[in-house]
Structure formats: C-alpha cells, structure tokens
Design a protein around this motif. Structure first.
Motif, PDB file in Angstrom:
ATOM      1  N   LEU A 101      91.438 -42.641 107.154  1.00 52.24           N
ATOM      2  CA  LEU A 101      92.739 -42.116 107.563  1.00 52.24           C
ATOM      3  C   LEU A 101      92.672 -40.626 107.878  1.00 52.24           C
ATOM      4  O   LEU A 101      93.386 -40.130 108.757  1.00 52.24           O
ATOM      5  CB  LEU A 101      93.774 -42.387 106.465  1.00 52.24           C
ATOM      6  N   LYS A 102      91.797 -39.902 107.182  1.00 53.15           N
ATOM      7  CA  LYS A 102      91.711 -38.452 107.437  1.00 53.15           C
ATOM      8  C   LYS A 102      91.178 -38.155 108.844  1.00 53.15           C
ATOM      9  O   LYS A 102      91.430 -37.091 109.392  1.00 53.15           O
ATOM     10  CB  LYS A 102      90.818 -37.780 106.388  1.00 53.15           C
ATOM     11  N   GLU A 118     100.536 -50.583 110.707  1.00 56.39           N
ATOM     12  CA  GLU A 118      99.177 -51.127 110.715  1.00 56.39           C
ATOM     13  C   GLU A 118      98.617 -51.219 112.132  1.00 56.39           C
ATOM     14  O   GLU A 118      97.463 -50.879 112.382  1.00 56.39           O
ATOM     15  CB  GLU A 118      99.157 -52.506 110.061  1.00 56.39           C
ATOM     16  N   LYS A 119      99.421 -51.654 113.091  1.00 52.67           N
ATOM     17  CA  LYS A 119      98.946 -51.764 114.475  1.00 52.67           C
ATOM     18  C   LYS A 119      98.666 -50.387 115.077  1.00 52.67           C
ATOM     19  O   LYS A 119      97.766 -50.245 115.912  1.00 52.67           O
ATOM     20  CB  LYS A 119      99.963 -52.520 115.325  1.00 52.67           C
ATOM     21  N   ASP A 120      99.431 -49.378 114.651  1.00 51.64           N
ATOM     22  CA  ASP A 120      99.173 -48.016 115.131  1.00 51.64           C
ATOM     23  C   ASP A 120      97.831 -47.516 114.600  1.00 51.64           C
ATOM     24  O   ASP A 120      97.053 -46.899 115.343  1.00 51.64           O
ATOM     25  CB  ASP A 120     100.284 -47.063 114.677  1.00 51.64           C
ATOM     26  N   GLN A 128     106.238 -39.456 114.343  1.00 51.87           N
ATOM     27  CA  GLN A 128     105.590 -40.751 114.531  1.00 51.87           C
ATOM     28  C   GLN A 128     104.095 -40.724 114.239  1.00 51.87           C
ATOM     29  O   GLN A 128     103.511 -41.734 113.850  1.00 51.87           O
ATOM     30  CB  GLN A 128     105.828 -41.253 115.964  1.00 51.87           C
ATOM     31  N   LEU A 129     103.458 -39.573 114.432  1.00 51.54           N
ATOM     32  CA  LEU A 129     102.013 -39.484 114.198  1.00 51.54           C
ATOM     33  C   LEU A 129     101.660 -39.165 112.750  1.00 51.54           C
ATOM     34  O   LEU A 129     100.478 -39.150 112.397  1.00 51.54           O
ATOM     35  CB  LEU A 129     101.398 -38.423 115.115  1.00 51.54           C
ATOM     36  N   CYS A 130     102.651 -38.916 111.916  1.00 54.04           N
ATOM     37  CA  CYS A 130     102.372 -38.632 110.506  1.00 54.04           C
ATOM     38  C   CYS A 130     101.773 -39.873 109.853  1.00 54.04           C
ATOM     39  O   CYS A 130     102.223 -40.993 110.089  1.00 54.04           O
ATOM     40  CB  CYS A 130     103.655 -38.229 109.780  1.00 54.04           C
ATOM     41  N   SER A 131     100.783 -39.661 109.015  1.00 53.47           N
ATOM     42  CA  SER A 131     100.072 -40.796 108.414  1.00 53.47           C
ATOM     43  C   SER A 131     101.007 -41.667 107.586  1.00 53.47           C
ATOM     44  O   SER A 131     100.814 -42.885 107.493  1.00 53.47           O
ATOM     45  CB  SER A 131      98.918 -40.290 107.547  1.00 53.47           C
ATOM     46  N   THR A 132     102.048 -41.078 107.013  1.00 49.19           N
ATOM     47  CA  THR A 132     102.996 -41.850 106.208  1.00 49.19           C
ATOM     48  C   THR A 132     103.909 -42.708 107.076  1.00 49.19           C
ATOM     49  O   THR A 132     104.608 -43.583 106.559  1.00 49.19           O
ATOM     50  CB  THR A 132     103.853 -40.907 105.356  1.00 49.19           C
ATOM     51  N   CYS A 133     103.904 -42.460 108.383  1.00 51.43           N
ATOM     52  CA  CYS A 133     104.776 -43.208 109.294  1.00 51.43           C
ATOM     53  C   CYS A 133     104.016 -44.224 110.149  1.00 51.43           C
ATOM     54  O   CYS A 133     104.633 -44.993 110.885  1.00 51.43           O
ATOM     55  CB  CYS A 133     105.517 -42.239 110.223  1.00 51.43           C
TER      56      CYS A 133
END
Length: 544
Positions: free
Chosen positions: A451-452, A484-486, A476-481
């Motif tokens: 994820l990093k 799975e498909k993204d 939208q690009l924040c890892s918390t947002c």
C-alpha cells in the motif's frame, strides 16, 4: 620413690629404642619386595594372559582404528616418510549420491491460429522459453497465457477464464485494426476516407471542394491499393473504401517510407497505453518516388519486399557502422538536413493516443460480457506516413503485426526486444520463481507491491475533510478511501511502471503532453488514474 620412678622410665625408653631399631632392620627387606612387585605389575600390562593386558590391547586397537579413519588417504604413507599430513583430521565418509530428476512446474502458454507451429511465431516462442514459460496443447484449461495470432473471440469461449489467465487481444480490437473503421474515423491525423457505397455522396462533395487532391481505393481487409481517377473508381464495390492520397511525402534519398510503432494497451477503463521506444520499424519503398508514376505502386506503396534501413545510402552508416537503430538513424538524417524530428514523434504519440481514447468506449461495452476485464492486453503496430512539412498521417493498425525475421534477418533483434519488453510490461515475465500467473502468497505480493507504493497526497489525506469523509473528489486517492478494485488497478499501474523497460507510457498523458488532452472529457476512471500518475510525479520524476 622418685629414683625408682626415674629408673622405671629409663627402662621403658630403652625398650622402645630397641623395638624401633628392630623395625628399621626389618624395613629394608620389605622395600625390595615392593619394588619387585611393581615391576611384575608393569610386565603384566602387556601380558594378554592377564586382565589388565587384555584391557590395554582392546584400548590400543580401538584407538588405532579411529586414527586410521581420521587420516586422509595418503596420510599413513606420508607419516611413514616422516611427512606431516597436509589435511586436517576429518573422517572420510563415502556418500552414495542419488540423482533426483526435477520436474519443476512452470507457467504454460498455448497458441491459437491457422498455423500455430509456423515460423512466423519463432521469436514469440523463443522469448517465452527464455522467460521460463512452457508451451502446452490447446486441449487443457490449465494454462496461463493464450497467444492468439488470429482474432480468438469468435471461435473460442473465453468469457469464463480464470482470473490469472491472459490473452494477447482485447474483445473488439477490430474497432481499431479494421482498416475501413480506422480510416473513416474522424480524427485530425487520419486522411479523409469514405465507405462505399454508403458515403458516395459525401465523397463526391469532398472531391468537388478539393479538386487538386488525389485518392486511392483500398480493400477493406488487405492491400490492393492504387491511385485512381474518380472516373476509374468502382463505387459499387462494398469491399473497398476511398481515401485521400498524401502526394507530398517526406523522402529519404528519394524514397518514400512508412513508420511502424509498436503500441501496447494494458488496460481498458481505466485506459493505459504504451509505445515501444527502443526502436521504430522503418520500411522504404523499393523504387524512388520521382519521377512519379501512379501505375507503379512500388513508388508509393510499401510491400513485403520493401527497402530496409541498412540499404538506404544516407542511413546505412548510422545503422551498420555506428550501431544505431532505425529510428536513431532516421533522426540523425533529419537533423543533418537542418530539421527537428521531435515534432514528428510528438504527433505520432498524439495520433495513437487520440484514436485509442476515441475507441475506448466500444471496448468497455464488450468487456462487460466477460467475467474479468483484466484478462486481456493488446499489442498492435500503427503505421504512419510523414509529409514534406513533417506532418504525420495515421494510415492503419495491425492486430497481429509481422514478427518474423525470415525475410529480413537483422529484424530479429527488433522483434525479440519488442516481445520481451511487452511480456515484462504485462507481467508475463517475472523476476520471482513461480509455477503459474496466479497470485502469490500474501507476503510475496506485498514484497512486489504494498500500500505504501500506491499512497499519494500525504498532507491532504491527513487533514480535514479527508480524515472524516471520502466524498470530496480530492480525497479519492487517499489510502483510507481506496476500494478493492481501485487498489487492484493501482497495483497493476505501479507494476507496469516498474517493469516498463523500453516502453513509454502515452496514456495517462505524461506531464509534458497534458495540454493535448482535455481532462474534463475523460471518463471518471481515466480521471482517477491520470490524477494518480500526476500525484506520483510530484514526488518521483519517473512518473512524469
């Protein structure tokens, strides 16, 4: 009384002295007896008739055996020659080796087409074997890659493939590679073209307003191209179309040419497109363009027996003597005439990018019929011509471009490098050992992409409103947002970037070309992917 006691004491002392003297005399014979007994005991140690002798013999024998085992082969001989053994004491153990034949499982591919064993696929087979991919037959579902030389979706049921399986074509690739569909697409880089007989009226109007232009009649499927006067055109032939002829081409030593750009689509919705920048296929007409003669098609149509770069006089030294490729040889020639070839390549990239963007919605509609839309990739070759004003014209796209060097041996290197870079880009080639294209264990997948590696916009995502909501577009690009498909799409994009080799990404648009595409007209997923590359570019120039 006192005297009597003294006298008694004296007698007692005399008696003790006498006894001590007797003991001293008796001690000498006793000492000699003990010495004799000691000598007898020592002698009995080597007497096998005694217990001690037998014990000593056993101990010495065992020690000798151990010593011999400890000594290397020639050490006993060296000891007899008063030479010290050269090796350390190490028991010599004879090992019986049992050879085990390994049948290591490897990823598998199979070939679909009219002639799957033909020499035209030799370089494809070569590269796949070098990458550790084994060929299998088409009577099994246990495969990882399908290499289809012909369009496979009409004859094969590929709608329920497993998630890890890959096919080298997209459903609907004919929307780009069909000659009439491409030529009649309204795009600034494509010369005007008209379907017959459906667009006869439009053609007549265009010819009337452009009386100086010439036209060629082309067959829908393949060649049979020739310049014709309007009164010579067969307007009733449904298998042909009419296209404007570029009559002022750029010439090299008097020869007209076309350029073939290998292009790879790795994803649709979101779209990702790359071109091979390691080299470009240049093909020159075998007959000089001037004096022009419309009946001699070898002057203006590139056929199978084209003139290769290494036989064009001005290009030959760059290619054969100085080791440059076809593109670099051409660029050097153009610069030698005082012109800048950069403008050509900017147009080439823009033409390919705009055409694929225009056709993407047609692909998206077909992909909805398949279980997984990530099973596909596509490599095609776009053919373009350049006029004398360095304006680029997109002519056609080949779904399964020629990759055989049987006719021109020096092309082997170009084809195998193109294929190798293609397979590295799409994940067929891998730097880790595996037995299929299936997902690896979680720790292995994390090693490849975590994820990093995908995270962006650190300051924005750690502040309001993104810490409380994912609704704002900028969050939208924040890892918390990320859904799975993204994450799956971004992982693929990241790995492509890391494995791109000599492939250059042309969409999402590099930073230097962002002015060529209207961001607001892109689909939501293309905006999402474009924004990710833009944010990665801010911290890593390689993404720019």
């Amino acid at each position: 009384m006192t005297d009597k006691r003294k006298e008694g004491t004296k007698k007692t002392d005399d008696r003790s002295k006498a006894e001590d003297g007797a003991n001293t005399l008796n001690a000498k014979p006793s000492s000699s007896v003990n010495h004799r007994r000691l000598q007898e005991d020592r002698a009995s140690l080597f007497d096998l008739r005694t217990t001690s002798g037998q014990i000593l013999f056993i101990v010495v024998t065992v020690a000798a055996v151990v010593l011999v085992q400890c000594l290397p082969n020639d050490s006993l001989k060296s000891l007899l020659n008063l030479q010290l053994p050269r090796q350390h004491c190490k028991p010599e153990v004879q090992l019986v080796e049992k050879k085990v034949v390994s049948h290591e499982s490897r990823p598998k591919y199979w070939v679909f087409g009219r002639n799957p064993t033909g020499g035209h696929l030799l370089h494809v087979h070569n590269v796949l074997q070098r990458l550790g991919i084994d060929q299998t037959s088409n009577d099994t579902t246990d495969w990882d890659l399908l290499w289809a030389h012909d369009y496979p979706f009409r004859k094969l049921n590929l709608q329920r493939m497993q998630r890890h399986q890959l096919v080298n074509h997209f459903p609907g690739s004919g929307y780009i590679t069909n000659k009439v569909d491409l030529s009649t697409t309204k795009l600034q880089y494509i010369p005007a073209a008209f379907k017959l007989p459906a667009e006869l009226t439009q053609f007549r109007e265009y010819a009337k307003t452009n009386p100086h232009k010439q036209f060629v009649q082309k067959h829908n499927q393949h060649r049979h191209i020739q310049i014709k006067r309007i009164d010579e055109i067969d307007f009733s032939n449904n298998d042909t179309f009419i296209q404007e002829f570029i009559d002022d081409p750029l010439l090299v030593d008097g020869y007209k040419f076309d350029i073939g750009v290998y292009t790879v689509i790795t994803s649709i919705d979101p779209l990702r497109v790359y071109i091979y920048k390691g080299d470009i296929l240049f093909r020159y007409c075998p007959v000089p363009y001037h004096p022009f003669n419309a009946s001699d098609v070898d002057k203006y149509i590139v056929g199978d027996d084209y003139l290769p770069t290494w036989e064009v006089p001005s290009l030959k030294p760059y290619y054969t003597k100085y080791g440059f490729g076809m593109k670099d040889s051409f660029d050097a020639y153009v610069r030698s005439t005082g012109r800048d070839p950069t403008t050509i390549w900017e147009q080439v990239e823009d033409a390919i990018r705009l055409l694929i963007l225009k056709k993407e919605p047609l692909f998206t509609g077909l992909l909805s019929r398949y279980a997984y839309k990530r099973n596909f990739f596509e490599m095609m070759r776009f053919d373009l011509v350049v006029d004398n004003k360095l304006k680029v014209h997109l002519m056609e796209a080949n779904m399964s471009p020629n990759l055989s060097s049987a006719h021109f041996k020096p092309n082997r290197l170009l084809y195998e490098q193109v294929i190798y870079n293609l397979f590295q880009l799409v994940g067929v080639g891998a730097s880790i050992q595996r037995d299929s294209f299936r997902k690896q264990p979680l720790d292995t997948e994390a090693m490849l992409t975590s994820l990093k590696n995908l995270a962006t916009t650190a300051n924005l995502c750690s502040e309001l409103p993104c810490t409380e909501s994912c609704a704002p577009v900028e969050c939208q690009l924040c890892s918390t947002c990320l859904e799975e498909k993204d994450i799956d799409d971004l992982q693929r994009a990241y790995r492509e970037h890391m494995n791109r080799g000599d492939m250059k990404r042309i969409f999402p648009v590099p930073k230097s070309d962002q002015h060529r595409v209207d961001y607001e007209l892109l689909s939501a997923k293309n905006q999402f992917m474009s924004k990710w590359f833009e944010e990665k570019c801010k911290v890593d120039q390689s993404y720019c």
